[in-house]
Write a protein that holds these residues in place. Structure first.
Motif, PDB file in Angstrom:
ATOM      1  N   ARG A   4     -20.733   4.426   8.479  1.00 52.70           N
ATOM      2  CA  ARG A   4     -19.739   5.222   9.202  1.00 52.70           C
ATOM      3  C   ARG A   4     -18.598   5.609   8.275  1.00 52.70           C
ATOM      4  O   ARG A   4     -18.123   6.753   8.305  1.00 52.70           O
ATOM      5  CB  ARG A   4     -19.206   4.400  10.397  1.00 52.70           C
ATOM      6  N   VAL A   5     -18.142   4.690   7.444  1.00 48.73           N
ATOM      7  CA  VAL A   5     -17.068   4.985   6.493  1.00 48.73           C
ATOM      8  C   VAL A   5     -17.507   6.069   5.527  1.00 48.73           C
ATOM      9  O   VAL A   5     -16.734   6.979   5.190  1.00 48.73           O
ATOM     10  CB  VAL A   5     -16.648   3.709   5.734  1.00 48.73           C
ATOM     11  N   ALA A   6     -18.756   5.993   5.075  1.00 46.80           N
ATOM     12  CA  ALA A   6     -19.273   7.008   4.149  1.00 46.80           C
ATOM     13  C   ALA A   6     -19.294   8.386   4.807  1.00 46.80           C
ATOM     14  O   ALA A   6     -18.947   9.397   4.173  1.00 46.80           O
ATOM     15  CB  ALA A   6     -20.677   6.617   3.690  1.00 46.80           C
ATOM     16  N   GLU A   7     -19.681   8.438   6.077  1.00 45.44           N
ATOM     17  CA  GLU A   7     -19.717   9.717   6.799  1.00 45.44           C
ATOM     18  C   GLU A   7     -18.311  10.288   6.955  1.00 45.44           C
ATOM     19  O   GLU A   7     -18.100  11.492   6.765  1.00 45.44           O
ATOM     20  CB  GLU A   7     -20.354   9.516   8.175  1.00 45.44           C
ATOM     21  N   ASN A  33      -6.719  12.920  -8.619  1.00 43.14           N
ATOM     22  CA  ASN A  33      -6.768  13.736  -9.826  1.00 43.14           C
ATOM     23  C   ASN A  33      -8.130  13.794 -10.496  1.00 43.14           C
ATOM     24  O   ASN A  33      -8.301  14.470 -11.501  1.00 43.14           O
ATOM     25  CB  ASN A  33      -5.718  13.254 -10.835  1.00 43.14           C
ATOM     26  N   ASN A  34      -9.112  13.068  -9.963  1.00 40.59           N
ATOM     27  CA  ASN A  34     -10.477  13.161 -10.493  1.00 40.59           C
ATOM     28  C   ASN A  34     -11.442  12.703  -9.401  1.00 40.59           C
ATOM     29  O   ASN A  34     -11.023  12.046  -8.434  1.00 40.59           O
ATOM     30  CB  ASN A  34     -10.645  12.340 -11.780  1.00 40.59           C
ATOM     31  N   PRO A  35     -12.716  13.045  -9.524  1.00 45.50           N
ATOM     32  CA  PRO A  35     -13.681  12.734  -8.463  1.00 45.50           C
ATOM     33  C   PRO A  35     -13.755  11.254  -8.088  1.00 45.50           C
ATOM     34  O   PRO A  35     -13.929  10.918  -6.919  1.00 45.50           O
ATOM     35  CB  PRO A  35     -15.013  13.226  -9.046  1.00 45.50           C
ATOM     36  N   VAL A  36     -13.609  10.372  -9.067  1.00 45.36           N
ATOM     37  CA  VAL A  36     -13.689   8.930  -8.784  1.00 45.36           C
ATOM     38  C   VAL A  36     -12.515   8.501  -7.907  1.00 45.36           C
ATOM     39  O   VAL A  36     -12.684   7.787  -6.913  1.00 45.36           O
ATOM     40  CB  VAL A  36     -13.712   8.118 -10.089  1.00 45.36           C
ATOM     41  N   ASN A  37     -11.311   8.926  -8.288  1.00 49.33           N
ATOM     42  CA  ASN A  37     -10.127   8.580  -7.504  1.00 49.33           C
ATOM     43  C   ASN A  37     -10.171   9.198  -6.104  1.00 49.33           C
ATOM     44  O   ASN A  37      -9.738   8.586  -5.126  1.00 49.33           O
ATOM     45  CB  ASN A  37      -8.849   9.042  -8.223  1.00 49.33           C
ATOM     46  N   ILE A  38     -10.670  10.420  -6.027  1.00 49.70           N
ATOM     47  CA  ILE A  38     -10.764  11.096  -4.727  1.00 49.70           C
ATOM     48  C   ILE A  38     -11.622  10.279  -3.771  1.00 49.70           C
ATOM     49  O   ILE A  38     -11.232  10.022  -2.619  1.00 49.70           O
ATOM     50  CB  ILE A  38     -11.336  12.520  -4.889  1.00 49.70           C
ATOM     51  N   GLN A  39     -12.777   9.854  -4.232  1.00 51.80           N
ATOM     52  CA  GLN A  39     -13.674   9.074  -3.378  1.00 51.80           C
ATOM     53  C   GLN A  39     -13.069   7.731  -3.004  1.00 51.80           C
ATOM     54  O   GLN A  39     -13.206   7.256  -1.869  1.00 51.80           O
ATOM     55  CB  GLN A  39     -15.025   8.868  -4.080  1.00 51.80           C
ATOM     56  N   ALA A  40     -12.372   7.115  -3.947  1.00 54.07           N
ATOM     57  CA  ALA A  40     -11.766   5.810  -3.684  1.00 54.07           C
ATOM     58  C   ALA A  40     -10.639   5.934  -2.659  1.00 54.07           C
ATOM     59  O   ALA A  40     -10.563   5.150  -1.699  1.00 54.07           O
ATOM     60  CB  ALA A  40     -11.242   5.208  -4.986  1.00 54.07           C
ATOM     61  N   VAL A  41      -9.762   6.913  -2.846  1.00 56.15           N
ATOM     62  CA  VAL A  41      -8.622   7.074  -1.947  1.00 56.15           C
ATOM     63  C   VAL A  41      -9.074   7.521  -0.565  1.00 56.15           C
ATOM     64  O   VAL A  41      -8.665   6.942   0.457  1.00 56.15           O
ATOM     65  CB  VAL A  41      -7.616   8.096  -2.532  1.00 56.15           C
ATOM     66  N   LEU A  42      -9.927   8.531  -0.510  1.00 62.22           N
ATOM     67  CA  LEU A  42     -10.378   9.013   0.795  1.00 62.22           C
ATOM     68  C   LEU A  42     -11.254   7.972   1.489  1.00 62.22           C
ATOM     69  O   LEU A  42     -11.312   7.924   2.724  1.00 62.22           O
ATOM     70  CB  LEU A  42     -11.134  10.334   0.639  1.00 62.22           C
ATOM     71  N   GLY A  43     -11.915   7.127   0.696  1.00 61.49           N
ATOM     72  CA  GLY A  43     -12.677   6.033   1.290  1.00 61.49           C
ATOM     73  C   GLY A  43     -11.760   5.058   2.013  1.00 61.49           C
ATOM     74  O   GLY A  43     -12.094   4.540   3.085  1.00 61.49           O
ATOM     75  N   PHE A  45      -8.811   5.886   3.311  1.00 65.27           N
ATOM     76  CA  PHE A  45      -8.379   6.598   4.511  1.00 65.27           C
ATOM     77  C   PHE A  45      -9.457   6.499   5.600  1.00 65.27           C
ATOM     78  O   PHE A  45      -9.154   6.246   6.771  1.00 65.27           O
ATOM     79  CB  PHE A  45      -8.112   8.071   4.181  1.00 65.27           C
ATOM     80  N   ALA A  46     -10.705   6.706   5.193  1.00 67.18           N
ATOM     81  CA  ALA A  46     -11.815   6.671   6.146  1.00 67.18           C
ATOM     82  C   ALA A  46     -11.969   5.288   6.766  1.00 67.18           C
ATOM     83  O   ALA A  46     -12.187   5.140   7.974  1.00 67.18           O
ATOM     84  CB  ALA A  46     -13.112   7.086   5.451  1.00 67.18           C
ATOM     85  N   GLU A  47     -11.851   4.263   5.955  1.00 63.31           N
ATOM     86  CA  GLU A  47     -11.992   2.897   6.463  1.00 63.31           C
ATOM     87  C   GLU A  47     -10.924   2.572   7.505  1.00 63.31           C
ATOM     88  O   GLU A  47     -11.221   1.988   8.552  1.00 63.31           O
ATOM     89  CB  GLU A  47     -11.890   1.907   5.300  1.00 63.31           C
ATOM     90  N   ARG A  48      -9.687   2.980   7.244  1.00 63.96           N
ATOM     91  CA  ARG A  48      -8.621   2.720   8.215  1.00 63.96           C
ATOM     92  C   ARG A  48      -8.858   3.503   9.502  1.00 63.96           C
ATOM     93  O   ARG A  48      -8.588   3.008  10.601  1.00 63.96           O
ATOM     94  CB  ARG A  48      -7.253   3.090   7.634  1.00 63.96           C
ATOM     95  N   MET A  49      -9.356   4.714   9.392  1.00 66.42           N
ATOM     96  CA  MET A  49      -9.641   5.517  10.575  1.00 66.42           C
ATOM     97  C   MET A  49     -10.721   4.883  11.436  1.00 66.42           C
ATOM     98  O   MET A  49     -10.630   4.852  12.669  1.00 66.42           O
ATOM     99  CB  MET A  49     -10.059   6.939  10.166  1.00 66.42           C
TER     100      MET A  49
END
Length: 205
Positions: A4-7, A33-43, A45-49
């Motif tokens: 669910r977090v991945a989705e 600022n890079n794809p790795v950080n984007i996935q980590a940060v948005l991940g 956000f997704a987990e908290r949601m």
């Protein structure tokens, strides 16, 4: 939960990231600022949601609130803050309990024979339909508690994404019940809600 977090992360990459880049450029420059950080940060956000149970409707309402808060120094953007913003965004435009109470008192009091009376918000209209007539049977304190309970219940349901039901067709009330004492004598109100009604009526005069 990981699936669910991945989705949700994928959804945030498509719909939240552009908002962050445009409205929160400093945050985006520091954390996305890079794809790795984007996935980590948005991940995160997704987990908290997911943990906070943010609904799809709440997410889109949160996005709109996020745009409105851009530039506000008091708002600190982080995963928990965004999740809470999404949960409260659906109720951000609701009238206060005091405003709802005032309009119901007006409708059942000085405006009770006015067939053209319009409520300022659908929530006030709904609560009046469901509980307004209780003003003729309950004491002022009991009536206030009943309206508060109904208001709190609908606020929670709206926050969960539920829509308010449409207005129902009502037959005209020809019984014309007597008004309670605290509506008959607005000059000397006997409860907080009647005082509020008297004060606002004087303010409009």
């Amino acid at each position: 939960m990981q699936l669910r977090v991945a989705e949700v992360t994928e959804k945030l990459t498509a719909e939240l990231l552009p908002v962050l880049t445009l409205y929160y450029p400093i945050f985006a420059a520091q954390h996305c600022n890079n794809p790795v950080n984007i996935q980590a940060v948005l991940g995160q956000f997704a987990e908290r949601m997911v943990i906070e149970g943010v609904t799809r409707k709440g997410f889109y309402a949160g996005i709109e609130q996020l745009k409105k808060r851009a530039g506000a120094s008091a708002f600190i953007l982080n995963p928990q803050a965004f999740a809470e913003l999404c949960k409260t965004a659906l109720t951000a435009n609701l009238p206060s309990l005091q405003d709802v109470m005032f309009e119901i008192i007006q409708r059942r009091g000085v405006e009770r024979y006015n067939t053209q009376y319009q409520f300022s918000h659908e929530l006030s209209r709904l609560i009046n339909e469901r509980k307004g007539a209780m003003i003729y049977q309950l004491t002022s304190i009991e009536f206030e508690k009943a309206i508060k309970s109904e208001y709190d219940s609908w606020a929670k349901r709206i926050a969960a994404g539920e829509q308010l039901p449409e207005a129902r067709a009502c037959l005209a009330d020809h019984t014309k019940p007597d008004l309670p004492e605290y509506l008959k004598n607005p000059v000397e109100p006997t409860c907080r809600i009647a005082k509020l009604a008297a004060q606002r009526s004087q303010g409009k005069a």
